[in-house]
Design a protein around this motif. Structure first.
Motif, PDB file in Angstrom:
ATOM      1  N   GLU A 142      39.821  56.121  42.380  1.00  7.52           N
ATOM      2  CA  GLU A 142      40.971  56.062  42.613  1.00  7.52           C
ATOM      3  C   GLU A 142      41.164  54.124  43.264  1.00  7.52           C
ATOM      4  O   GLU A 142      41.517  53.405  42.168  1.00  7.52           O
ATOM      5  CB  GLU A 142      42.351  56.969  43.491  1.00  7.52           C
ATOM      6  CG  GLU A 142      42.071  58.176  42.708  1.00  7.52           C
ATOM      7  CD  GLU A 142      43.091  58.489  41.391  1.00  7.52           C
ATOM      8  OE1 GLU A 142      43.534  57.023  40.898  1.00  7.52           O
ATOM      9  OE2 GLU A 142      42.859  58.768  40.363  1.00  7.52           O
ATOM     10  N   HIS A 146      41.867  51.664  41.218  1.00  7.11           N
ATOM     11  CA  HIS A 146      42.636  50.626  41.020  1.00  7.11           C
ATOM     12  C   HIS A 146      42.561  49.325  40.878  1.00  7.11           C
ATOM     13  O   HIS A 146      43.630  48.092  40.671  1.00  7.11           O
ATOM     14  CB  HIS A 146      43.571  50.321  42.066  1.00  7.11           C
ATOM     15  CG  HIS A 146      44.640  52.239  41.495  1.00  7.11           C
ATOM     16  ND1 HIS A 146      45.163  52.521  40.588  1.00  7.11           N
ATOM     17  CD2 HIS A 146      44.772  54.092  42.266  1.00  7.11           C
ATOM     18  CE1 HIS A 146      45.661  53.402  40.864  1.00  7.11           C
ATOM     19  NE2 HIS A 146      45.267  54.004  41.705  1.00  7.11           N
ATOM     20  N   ASN A 149      42.088  47.219  38.131  1.00  6.29           N
ATOM     21  CA  ASN A 149      42.973  46.877  37.720  1.00  6.29           C
ATOM     22  C   ASN A 149      43.738  44.990  37.880  1.00  6.29           C
ATOM     23  O   ASN A 149      44.220  44.444  37.943  1.00  6.29           O
ATOM     24  CB  ASN A 149      43.909  47.851  37.357  1.00  6.29           C
ATOM     25  CG  ASN A 149      43.843  48.841  36.084  1.00  6.29           C
ATOM     26  OD1 ASN A 149      43.811  48.875  35.064  1.00  6.29           O
ATOM     27  ND2 ASN A 149      44.470  50.569  36.944  1.00  6.29           N
TER      28      ASN A 149
END
Length: 289
Positions: A142, A146, A149
């Motif tokens: 995770e 993130h 991005n």
């Protein structure tokens, strides 16, 4: 295997070096090079020098991996004990690979994330390298998801090209633009925009001014920020010493982490006489833009 048991999957257009691929166990989807009815796997059984050598006789075409090939690689990854996959591809605006990966991932029974870099060559590859290193440092699936991005706007590549002919033949620019460019001896600097398609940073008359403009474009983009740099050439070794010296002089705060030939599929669309520099900021500067 990293502690997150997460594999990084890239397409060969990301232009990552074989040494880095082996060190971080990166899984590679091979783009295809097509000569008539003969198909080669990019970076596996054909290299850019072979493409350049054969240009006088034939300019090949390229194709992207399909969903079946993606699924085969996913099964291979699962058989090695990985439980999650991050797929990182060159821009969906320039290739169909992202769509194939994203659709194939929807059918899988393990956690996956398909990431469209909106970039080409090492501009995409530097993001994949960042992700692989973070996983090796203990980041979770995770956290890396993130992080990618967040960093998408921190990676960019600038290419100088001796000729516009191959961009024209690949349908990237119009014949009229290429004819005018050739007549005026224009040397383009190209990059990818926020939509992930090519745009012309500038067109300069003459080789020497073109290389200087490449460095000026880098200076405008990097400034005095810390960044990781990648030097790429496509049958452009005659420019390497100049570019290496200028980078050392202009960007002492930056680290060159890649110095290699571009991949065969990139060579097909850009032609010989290419030199490029990829940039990945060491710290995210997205909030400054």
């Amino acid at each position: 295997m990293n502690s997150a048991k997460t594999a990084i999957m890239v397409d060969s257009g990301c232009d990552i070096s074989q040494e880095f691929i082996e060190q971080y166990d990166i899984k590679v989807l091979r783009l295809k090079v097509l000569y008539g009815d003969r198909m080669y796997s990019d970076g596996l059984d054909i290299d850019p020098l072979e493409v350049y050598r054969r240009f006088p006789q034939e300019i090949p075409t390229t194709s992207t991996p399909n969903m079946y090939e993606v699924s085969e690689l996913v099964n291979e990854i699962k058989s090695e004990g990985y439980e999650k996959i991050i797929g990182i591809t060159i821009s969906s605006g320039l290739s169909g690979t992202y769509n194939a990966v994203a659709m194939a991932f929807e059918e899988e029974d393990i956690e996956t994330f398909a990431f469209d870099t909106k970039n080409i060559s090492i501009g995409a590859g530097l993001l994949a390298m960042w992700a692989a290193k973070k996983l090796s440092e203990g980041w979770t699936f995770e956290a890396v998801k993130h992080g990618l991005n967040d960093k998408i706007n921190d990676s960019k590549v600038f290419f100088y090209m001796d000729t516009l002919d191959y961009l024209r033949k690949g349908g990237r620019i119009s014949p009229a633009v290429a004819i005018v460019g050739k007549a005026l001896n224009l040397k383009p600097i190209i990059s990818c925009n926020e939509k992930g398609t090519y745009y012309t940073v500038s067109k300069i008359r003459g080789q020497h001014k073109g290389l200087e403009k490449l460095m000026d474009s880098l200076k405008d983009y990097i400034g005095d920020k810390k960044a990781y740099l990648a030097i790429m050439n496509g049958d452009g070794t005659r420019y390497l010493d100049i570019i290496r010296a200028r980078i050392k002089e202009m960007f002492p705060q930056c680290e060159v982490v890649v110095d290699k030939q571009i991949t065969a599929t990139m060579a097909i669309h850009t032609g010989p006489g290419l030199i490029g520099v990829g940039v990945l900021f060491a710290v995210s500067y997205t909030h400054l833009r």
